[in-house]
Every structure is written in C-alpha cells, then in structure tokens.
Design an enzyme around this catalytic site. Structure first.
Site, PDB file in Angstrom:
ATOM      1  N   HIS A  19     102.635  18.813  19.283  1.00 11.94           N
ATOM      2  CA  HIS A  19     101.734  19.968  19.279  1.00 11.94           C
ATOM      3  C   HIS A  19     100.930  20.073  17.988  1.00 11.94           C
ATOM      4  O   HIS A  19     100.005  20.857  17.887  1.00 11.94           O
ATOM      5  CB  HIS A  19     102.490  21.265  19.607  1.00 11.94           C
TER       6      HIS A  19
ATOM      7  N   ASP B 298     108.018  16.869  22.195  1.00 10.33           N
ATOM      8  CA  ASP B 298     107.200  17.394  21.105  1.00 10.33           C
ATOM      9  C   ASP B 298     107.206  16.483  19.880  1.00 10.33           C
ATOM     10  O   ASP B 298     107.292  16.939  18.754  1.00 10.33           O
ATOM     11  CB  ASP B 298     107.657  18.813  20.717  1.00 10.33           C
TER      12      ASP B 298
ATOM     13  N   GLY C 209     102.833  25.908  10.571  1.00 11.14           N
ATOM     14  CA  GLY C 209     102.397  24.946   9.556  1.00 11.14           C
ATOM     15  C   GLY C 209     103.544  24.076   9.089  1.00 11.14           C
ATOM     16  O   GLY C 209     103.345  22.999   8.536  1.00 11.14           O
ATOM     17  N   ASN C 210     104.782  24.543   9.295  1.00  7.49           N
ATOM     18  CA  ASN C 210     105.949  23.693   9.026  1.00  7.49           C
ATOM     19  C   ASN C 210     106.124  22.668  10.142  1.00  7.49           C
ATOM     20  O   ASN C 210     106.844  21.692   9.988  1.00  7.49           O
ATOM     21  CB  ASN C 210     107.241  24.521   8.956  1.00  7.49           C
ATOM     22  N   SER C 211     105.474  22.926  11.266  1.00  8.02           N
ATOM     23  CA  SER C 211     105.646  22.066  12.438  1.00  8.02           C
ATOM     24  C   SER C 211     105.370  20.617  12.105  1.00  8.02           C
ATOM     25  O   SER C 211     104.352  20.300  11.499  1.00  8.02           O
ATOM     26  CB  SER C 211     104.696  22.505  13.549  1.00  8.02           C
TER      27      SER C 211
ATOM     28  N   GLY D 212     118.908  11.568  37.818  1.00 10.96           N
ATOM     29  CA  GLY D 212     118.868  11.599  39.277  1.00 10.96           C
ATOM     30  C   GLY D 212     119.946  12.481  39.872  1.00 10.96           C
ATOM     31  O   GLY D 212     120.233  12.411  41.054  1.00 10.96           O
TER      32      GLY D 212
END
Lengths: 651, 335
Positions: A118, A149, A229-231, A289
C-alpha cells in the site's frame, strides 16, 4: 544517563553562579547583558566554569556517574549504536509527485528493499527513496504481494547500500524491546527517519484482510508508535535485527494516529515471499483447499474440503483433525490462517492430521486464493504493469531526451536508469526482474552442463535394483527401457497425450523436458526444438521422498530456486540449489494432475557434459516407482557416430 | 590476541546486552505469570460502534472474575480463559460507584490475583505494564496484549466536573501509555515485577479538550469493593436521590432566567427576610461551588441540588466582584 546530563547542566549553572557571586557586589551590580565588556566577562566566567567543571569531571568521574548503574548507561550507549546502524538501512519512500508515502528497509547491498504494497502501489513504477545519509535515490518497483501487503523495490545507483541484518521473527517473545523506524507524518524531509521504541505486545496475531487483500497473518503487535508514514518501515529487535515490516495499526474513533497498537508483517513471512518478489511478480496467497473450524472440543477440524485439492488427494477428509501445519501446532482456525497466510501458493507444506485414530503427515501442494484474472482485476489501475491493455512486453527504448529523462508513468518524467530496469507485461509488476532471475538461474544451470561438441541425442545407461536401465533422449523421439519393458514418446504427438511409463506419472516425459532444458541450446539438430517456455516461479523449500517428521525441520529448510518449464500442455517444476544443480523436478501432464517427481542426486563430473546426476529416484503418488543408478552418459553427434563418454568422472 | 582496548569494549558490550536482556526477561516473566490470570469477556454489543468484548481477571480461586460494568454484561456473558476454554458467566454483583462487576465461572483451578499481590503505593515515574484484550485482538487461546509505560500522575478523577462521563470519582493512576482503548477495560496494570497496581477503567474522554484519559482504578479500591460484593453488601449502590431535594427558592434565592445551554448561575433576586438575605447573600453574586462541587451553569446547580436533601445545610461559595464569599445555609435556619 539523563540524570547525569541534568547534573552536568546544574553544575554549569552552579559554577557560573558561584563565579559571579565571588565578585565584589559593586562589580556584580555593574554587569549588564547588553554591554560587550560585561558579556566578555560573563563569557570569560563561563569558560572558567567549564574548565573547572572539566577538571572536576576528569578528577572525580565517579561521583557524577555513580547514581546510575554502569550497566544501565552502557545499555543506553549500545542502544544508541544499534539504532544508528539500523537507521542506515531504513528507507524513506516518496512518490515522485512529492506527496510522501512511507518507508522501507534495505535487505541487500545491491538495493533490494522491502516495503508495503500500500506504500509502493500509489507510486507506480518509479519511486524516490531517501536514506539516512541525506541522499535521495531513484528506485524502481520490482514485485508486489497485494494480499500480504508487501512489495519489493530496488534502489538504483549503488552496489554498497547499507543492509539490515535479518532476525528470526519466530523467536520474538512478548515483552521484548523493539524499535520501529520509518517516516511517520513525513517528518523525514532530510531523509533521516524517525525512531520509536516499544515492546512486543503480541505475537502470531491474525488481522483480517480488507476484502481479500491486505491480510496480516502471523504478525507482530507492538506498542512502539506506528503512525501514518511508518508503513513499510522496519521493526527491529533489541540487537538491531530486522524482525518485521510495519504496516498497520488498530484505529477506531481516535483518528489515524497511534493508539499503542501497531502491527508488523513478520520478517519470516517476508522472506518466504522475497525470493518470489525479486522476480517481478504479482503474488497471490495460498489456500489448502479446505475450510476448518474450531470444534466444541477445541480441536480444529475440517468442515469443508475441495475434492480437487491436493490435500484431498493426499487423504485429508471431512471432520479430520488438523494437528500440525508446517511444524506448528494448530489450536485454532486462526493458527491455520496464520501459517497459510505466510507462504506463497506455489509451496508445498507438511500437514499432520488425525483421521479416526490414525495420525498421518503428508506434504500438500497449496493453491492460489484468487484466480489470476480475479487478482489482477482487484489491483489499482494506476499500475501500468497490470493495465489490462498492457498485454505485450514493452520495448525499453533508450531516451533521446538529453537530460536522460523520459516521459511516462502518468505524465511524470521517469529517469532513463529506471526505465532500463523496467519492462511491462501483464501479470507482472516488472517483467525485467523476472527475466533477470530466470536468466540468472538458466545461465547457472547451462554453465554447469556445457558440452564441447554439439550432439543429436543423449543416452543414459544404468540399472535399477533388479533391471538394467537405458534411456535415449532427443527432441523428435525419446525412449527408455527398464528390464524388458520399453516405452517411447514422439514429438509428433503433444506431450500431454503420451504419459510413459504407465504408473510413473510420466517419468520419460520428465526426462525429455529435463534434457531439453539442459541441452536445447547445444543441440546440433536443425529441426525446430520443442518450444520450451521457461518461467522463474520464485523460491520454495523441497521435501524429499521418504522424509519423516518434516514439520520439525521445516523452519530451517533452505529455499531453492524454482523454474517452471511449459512444453505443449504440460508443465514441469525444477528445484535448483545454489550451485544450480537440479535437486528435483515434478512433471504434471495437465493442471491438477498428480505429478511425477524425480529426485536427482549424486552429482559428479561427467566428461564432456559437466555436472550430471548419477542417481534418479522416481516417485508417483507417494510411492517409489524406481531408483536408478546411472553408470554412463553418451551422446550421438551429427556425424552419426556414437561417442561413448565416461560415466563417472571425478567429483 | 585481542587488543586490551577491544577486550574492554567487548566486555562493556556484553554487560550492556546482558542488562537489556535482564530487563526484557523480567517483562517476559511478568507476562507469563499474568496471562493465565486474565480472561476475555464477551457479551452484548457489536452494533453502532459498541464493542461486544472487554477484559477481566480472576480474583479468587472459586472462579471469580472482576471486570468493568458496561453494556457488554447486559445479556449473556461468556468468559474465555487464557488457554481458550469458554464459560458462561454468572453475575455476582456490581458496584455502581466504581463501575465494576463481579462474575463467576464454574472452575476452581484458575490462578488469580489476590490482595497480597497488590502494590499499595505506586509512584509517579514508575515503570508499568498493562495487559488487556484491547480491540479484541486476541481470540481463543491467544495471549492478551502487553504494553509498557510509566505512571504519570496519581490524582482524583475529575468526574463530577462533567469533564469525564464516569460514576467513579476517586483516586486514579494516570499512565503515559495508551492503555484505555476499546475492550481494554477490565485489564490489569502491573509493575514490571508483576505486582497488581490497578484495573483499567472504561474509556474516558475529556469533554473540554477532547483528549482520552489513560488510567486505572487502584487495586486496593477494587479489592475493597470485591470483598463487599462477595459479602453481598452492595449490589447496586447508585446514589439515590432524596425524596425531597434542596431548592434555592426555599432559602429565598432566585437565579437569572436559564436561557442558554450554559447560563452562569448569577443570583437575580434575594427575598426580603429570607435565610439567604439574613446570611448576607446578595444580588449579582455568582455561585461557584455547592458543597465543594464546582457548578458552571444553572443546569449543574439544579443537578447538584437534586442530590441534596431539602433539610440539609448547604455550603455555597459565591463570587462577589473580585472576592469569594462562603456561606452555609439551611432552610431550617428561618424557623
């Protein structure tokens, strides 16, 4: 340490004061801050004070520091050092339009860095990355994992980037100290990242996806401040080892600011995917499955199972109890989601289950959660690489712009060096990196088997436990003979329609593909080769036939490079070690068929061929079909003469 | 041979790492000790922003669980132990002043926090740990969330100012960690070595500054209430309104017309020969406090007086010009 600094300041103030006090009252009264002479006196006094202080400090260091234990102060010194090293590998990620987006962390000196999907997604193919040294680098998108992510980017322009040392997120305990480093609120305008400290609040957390994307399985929870912003930025342990990629927080009514609950993707998950991310892919996540639920007796049982799944074929049935997956005990359905969410869908993982009273361990091939189309449709249309119209690879035209700038990526100019590292193709984040990885492995593989003279066909002679074995492999027609039983396949018919021998799942087919992969380039034949399509799938561990208690050694297992070769309608996966030796291959005549597995071992130097295996183990449907010792390899040259070559060379 | 300088440096490094490890190890140990004593509480909620989960902990070997009193306990309540066992909880009682509730599950072998584990005197600056199932992150046998911080203040909760929507107005321990998140109420605040400091209270937001308070109710207060609840002494102790409450008109005071949301309680008229007049209360005096409680509007004056019996003596602090005047008045003085 703080106390000590405070003392320091207090002493300066005290000595300065004493100095002034020592002067006659009249003189003191005449001091005026705006008067230069007085200021000089004052400065002079201060300087003297500092000297006195220095003297006191040097002569009696103990009284100043004795108030805090040495160990505490040293611990702070070590922490400062640890953080300053950890900071170097931290990347502040900015999109090229100037709106900052997040952080990342370098994991290799040639510039590969991990960040969040992201974070990378809104940037397109070109990113700006700032490092702690204050410099800004161009970076290019490499691979993306929208479900987990994660994204891999590559910083350009150096081969000696600082690199984070990698930890083991499975050994992290609740209560351990940790540091989050990143670019919260985009404070790093000078590219020096922000450091926050906390403890690990929880491990093996499961955080639900938004729809089917951005799932956080098996993540670490921390109270170190994680803000927007730490992402994508790193989470380090006490000794500065990378244990996670920060990317999420629990926010409710208090707005999008830290409320003491941040989540990091475990570094072990990131490493499971990183081999595949490096190859420019758009990755999916895995499904077994089967659907499980925690029953009233608190056992995790299968409540639904797809009868076309490998798990079903390996014997897993409705109401079976799942005991252990990938070496980890399963106590809840979240436990299973935690494990499945951390491995790529092309992996096989060991599953221990109980059917009635019988406990079994099987190694199950996973499948993708989404269909390919479904996944690509879900992604943001901003990314040129997954643009529905971007079906064909794009030529990288050198720029004729004198500044080395080129136009693209939504009208913004992209530097030439970024374009040189980018190739567009549907289904890939960056096809350039797929080709790089594929070529790296193919080159390594073919280098290990170079032949001095071109040849038409290659023969293998050897024996199984009971019978002699011969195989002749060439592009038009291949055959093998075990004892008196002979089998052939011909290029006149598509490979998937001629599975030979029976009950092997296609051993001869696999050998044909194997030979083509190794020697196609060196064939003297003018006839058109069978058209091999070779793709690099990523990295995966491999479980050999007959291994028991696979779970216990699972976490320490090495990942191998996997090449997928498509020929006619068939596909064969080759697992290669770091020496580019094929350790195993699995042949599937059609999707969802049981594969024929051949394990290649006892590699030795065969004269004029290079490194070749001298033992083959053929396995089909978890049963040993044959175990063959190869005694010699020989080639038939274009002249028609059969040049016999020495079997076993020196190792 | 390593140079002596490096030997020294390595020694320092080892000592420092050792120190850090000791600190971490203590936190790890406290966490391991506390987790089995904690429970996850589930009940009503789950709609319009109301969470259906909160935290709690064992306070007796007989399966007694203390948690916060909230809408979660309105219907059927489930308690989940640290190892994922599920129990239907029986409601024992609640203390409306502290907003705590006592539940009981059918199990007699759970480890619990006893009154001997209470840290009586936490101090400002003390390192603390909070453990709770905030945001309902942990489910089944998963561990509750551990956070670390420091005691920032120990003070009376300013509840009656109308700042915080809380029935409890006693002493609270305020912390610098964001402990009081949704679902955290009923969790524990511990010292680093595992002594019980208090129970995390429900989420409170200052109505003036819009900031959230991070605090706990002292363990001693909670345990005192638990003892009374166990003895069946209080089930609901909500302050009852007096049958007939105090009214300013009884002492001859009339306030300005209440036209605004926050009309300030200025005295508009004082009846001749009334108790108020005899006590020297004057026109245009502003009422600041009633029985020590600050009142900022006519509405708050009415609320405060409604809790006071009509025959009581009331202490009123007035602002007259630049000075304050204190008066003690009773309706009975006129007789």
């Amino acid at each position: 340490m703080k106390l000590r600094r405070q003392n320091f300041v207090a002493i300066i103030e005290l000595t300065a004061e004493t100095n002034l006090m020592a002067r006659p009252t009249t003189e003191r009264n005449t001091m005026h801050p705006s008067c230069t002479a007085c200021r000089y006196q004052l400065n002079h006094g201060l300087a003297r004070s500092v000297l006195i202080l220095l003297f006191v400090w040097l002569t009696f260091p103990t009284p100043l520091v004795a108030q805090l234990p040495n160990a505490l102060m040293e611990s702070e010194t070590v922490r400062v050092k640890t953080i300053s090293k950890a900071k170097e590998a931290t990347v502040s990620v900015f999109s090229t339009d100037g709106a900052g987006v997040g952080a990342g962390v370098l994991i290799s000196s040639d510039g590969y860095a991990l960040t969040n999907y992201h974070v990378a997604d809104p940037c397109g193919i070109h990113l700006h990355c700032g490092l702690d040294d204050g410099k800004l680098y161009d970076a290019v998108i490499v691979g993306i994992d929208p479900v987990g992510d994660l994204a891999m980017i590559k910083l350009l322009g150096r081969n000696d980037f600082p690199v984070a040392s990698i930890g083991d997120s499975d050994t992290v305990s609740v209560g351990d100290t940790c540091y989050a480093i990143g670019n919260p609120f985009l404070l790093a305008t000078d590219f020096q990242p922000t450091v926050t400290m906390g403890i690990i609040s929880g491990v093996h957390r499961y955080q639900f996806p938004a729809g089917t994307l951005l799932e956080y399985p098996d993540c670490l929870q921390t109270d170190a401040a994680i803000n927007p912003g730490n992402s994508g930025g790193p989470l380090f342990n006490e000794i500065g080892e990378l244990i996670g990629i920060n990317g999420r927080g629990s926010f409710e009514k208090r707005g999008r600011v830290n409320v003491g609950v941040g989540y990091a993707i475990s570094i072990n998950q990131a490493l499971n995917f990183s081999g595949t991310l490096r190859a420019g892919g758009v990755l999916d996540h895995a499904s077994m499955g089967a659907v499980v639920a925690t029953a009233s007796d608190r056992k995790v049982r299968v409540t639904e199972i797809d009868s076309t799944s490998d798990a079903y074929r390996k014997g897993l049935r409705y109401d079976d109890e799942i005991i252990e997956v990938a070496g980890r005990k399963i106590g809840s359905s979240n436990d299973l989601k935690n494990i499945l969410g951390t491995v790529p869908p092309h992996w096989k993982i060991p599953i221990k289950y109980r059917n009635a009273e019988l406990e079994r361990e099987v190694v199950v091939q996973l499948t993708s959660v989404h269909s390919r189309q479904e996944l690509l449709k879900k992604l943001s249309p901003k990314r040129p690489s997954v643009d529905p119209d971007g079906d064909k690879p794009r030529e990288n035209k050198p720029s004729d712009d004198p500044d080395g700038e080129n136009s693209g990526d939504g009208g913004r100019s992209i530097p030439k060096k970024v374009l040189e590292n980018y190739q567009r193709r549907r289904g890939f984040a960056n096809y350039f990196f797929h080709n790089q990885e594929r070529d790296r492995v193919l080159k390594g593989l073919r280098k290990s088997v170079q032949s001095s003279t071109p040849f038409l066909s290659i023969s293998l002679q050897g024996k199984t436990k009971l019978d002699p074995f011969v195989a002749v492999l060439q592009s038009e027609k291949s055959g093998l003979k075990i004892g008196d039983d002979a089998f052939t396949i011909s290029s006149e018919s598509a490979l998937e329609y001629q599975t030979r021998p029976k009950n092997s799942g296609g051993f001869l087919n696999l050998l044909t593909v194997w030979e083509a992969l190794l020697f196609n380039e060196q064939r003297s034949s003018n006839e058109s080769d069978r058209s091999l399509a070779v793709r690099y799938i990523g990295t995966a561990p491999f479980v050999a036939f007959g291994e028991t208690d696979v779970g216990s050694t699972w976490s320490k297992r090495k990942q191998l490079d996997v090449l997928r070769v498509s020929l006619d309608g068939t596909k064969t996966d080759f697992y290669l070690n770091e020496k580019f030796q094929i350790l195993a291959a699995e042949y599937f005549p059609f999707p969802e068929a049981d594969g024929c597995v051949v394990e290649f071992s006892n590699y030795g130097l065969v004269n004029d061929f290079g490194q070749l295996p001298q033992r083959l183990k053929v396995v089909f449907r978890q049963k040993l079909f044959a175990e063959i010792d190869i005694e010699s390899y020989s080639a038939k040259t274009a002249a028609g003469a059969s040049a016999s070559r020495n079997g076993k060379g020196e190792n | 041979m390593i140079h002596i300088k490096y030997q020294f440096a390595i020694a320092i490094l080892l000592v420092a790492c050792g120190f850090a490890k000791v600190v971490d190890a203590q936190i790890n140990r406290t966490n391991r000790m506390a987790q089995p004593k904690l429970v996850k509480v589930y009940g009503s909620g789950g709609i319009s922003g109301l969470q259906s989960y909160q935290s709690g902990f064992f306070v007796g070997s007989d399966g007694l669980v203390v948690t916060t009193w909230s809408h979660v306990l309105d219907g059927e309540t489930t308690v989940v132990t640290f190892d994922g066992r599920k129990f239907l909880a029986e409601f024992v009682g609640m203390d409306a002043d502290l907003e705590i509730a006592l539940l009981k599950i059918k199990s007699t072998s759970e480890p619990f926090f006893s009154s001997e584990m209470i840290l009586e005197k936490p101090y400002i600056g003390q390192r603390v740990l909070s453990l709770s199932n905030l945001f309902g992150i942990a489910v089944g046998d998963e561990q509750q969330s551990l956070m670390r911080g420091t005691v920032s203040a120990i003070a009376e909760l300013d509840a009656k100012l109308g700042n915080f929507d809380s029935a409890y107005s006693g002493e609270v321990i305020v912390v610098d960690l964001i402990a009081n998140n949704p679902g955290a109420a009923g969790g524990v605040l511990l010292s680093s070595d595992g002594k019980l400091i208090g129970m995390l209270g429900k989420e409170l937001r200052d109505k003036t500054t819009q900031t959230w308070l991070n605090y706990c109710i002292p363990a001693a207060t909670v345990f005192k209430s638990i003892e009374m609840l166990k003895a069946g002494k209080i089930v609901a102790k909500k302050k009852a309104k007096p049958a007939a409450s105090f009214q300013l008109s009884l002492v001859g005071i009339e306030l300005v017309p209440n036209v605004l949301q926050q009309t300030r309680p200025f005295i508009d008229d004082v009846m001749k020969d009334s108790v108020a007049a005899k006590n020297g209360i004057q026109l245009d005096d502003l009422i600041l406090f009633i029985n020590g409680k600050p009142v900022r509007s006519i509405r708050e004056v009415a609320t405060e007086l409604s809790m006071i019996d009509r025959d009581s003596t009331v202490t009123i602090v007035l602002k007259r010009g630049e000075k304050t005047v204190t008066k003690r008045i009773s309706r009975l003085d006129s007789q």
